[in-house]
Design an enzyme around this catalytic site. Sequence first.
Site, short mmCIF file in Angstrom:
data_model
loop_
_atom_site.label_atom_id
_atom_site.label_comp_id
_atom_site.label_asym_id
_atom_site.label_seq_id
_atom_site.Cartn_x
_atom_site.Cartn_y
_atom_site.Cartn_z
N SER A 1 8.66 91.42 48.97
CA SER A 1 7.72 91.41 47.85
C SER A 1 8.48 91.12 46.56
CB SER A 1 7.03 92.78 47.76
OG SER A 1 6.03 92.77 46.76
N ASP A 2 7.78 90.54 45.60
CA ASP A 2 8.40 90.27 44.30
C ASP A 2 7.33 90.43 43.22
OD1 ASP A 2 10.96 89.30 42.99
OD2 ASP A 2 9.50 87.92 42.11
N THR A 3 7.74 90.95 42.09
CA THR A 3 6.82 91.22 40.99
C THR A 3 7.29 90.51 39.73
OG1 THR A 3 6.27 93.40 41.88
CG2 THR A 3 5.76 93.03 39.56
#
Length: 204
Positions: free
Chosen positions: A84-86
Amino acid sequence: MADFLYLASQSPRRRQLLEQIGVRAELLLPNADGDVAEDAEAIEAVLPGESPEAYVQRVTGLKLDAAVARHARRALAAAPILCSDTTVALDGRIFGKPEDAADAARMLAVLAGREHQVLTAVAVQAAGRRWAALSVSTVRFAAMTPAQIDAYVASGEPLGKAGAYGIQGRVAAHVEHLAGSYSGIMGLPLYETAQLLRAAGFVV
């Protein structure tokens, strides 16, 4: 199907969020002894003209590619791999992790009193197939004085976080409104994550 998944993330918050929905995660991180060096900075570089949506999904895919290769090199037991990446965006401009305290203060000064988007992409790979989703939430900060910004930066909390803040920390005192996924703003949208895991045959 394994009763755990591999989490390719340095973020302790993502592991805690998975635990919240009863998912056990084993960390699958780069640069273990004798491992191939991986250039995380190159992966996270923004391409010219790239939109925040395209950016966060591309980076998540590249991180998952690296994790899948890492898993194969280490000959680990089969299990789904999650990445995941934000990122934070205002008017199409991407706010990544601050370089230092001064950079964090600059970002917060721009975000203060404004509404911005928090985009978190999540991707799961299992048995050679991949599933992906994007969560977009909106956060509005109240106006912040320079002294308030300096005090928050001095806490050390903004460093290492996209947009120079963590929603679950002290900055909550300045959040006027948010809409979307609170867990997504933290770094892992649990609704979308559960959907992807179920699609991959994982029991949630």
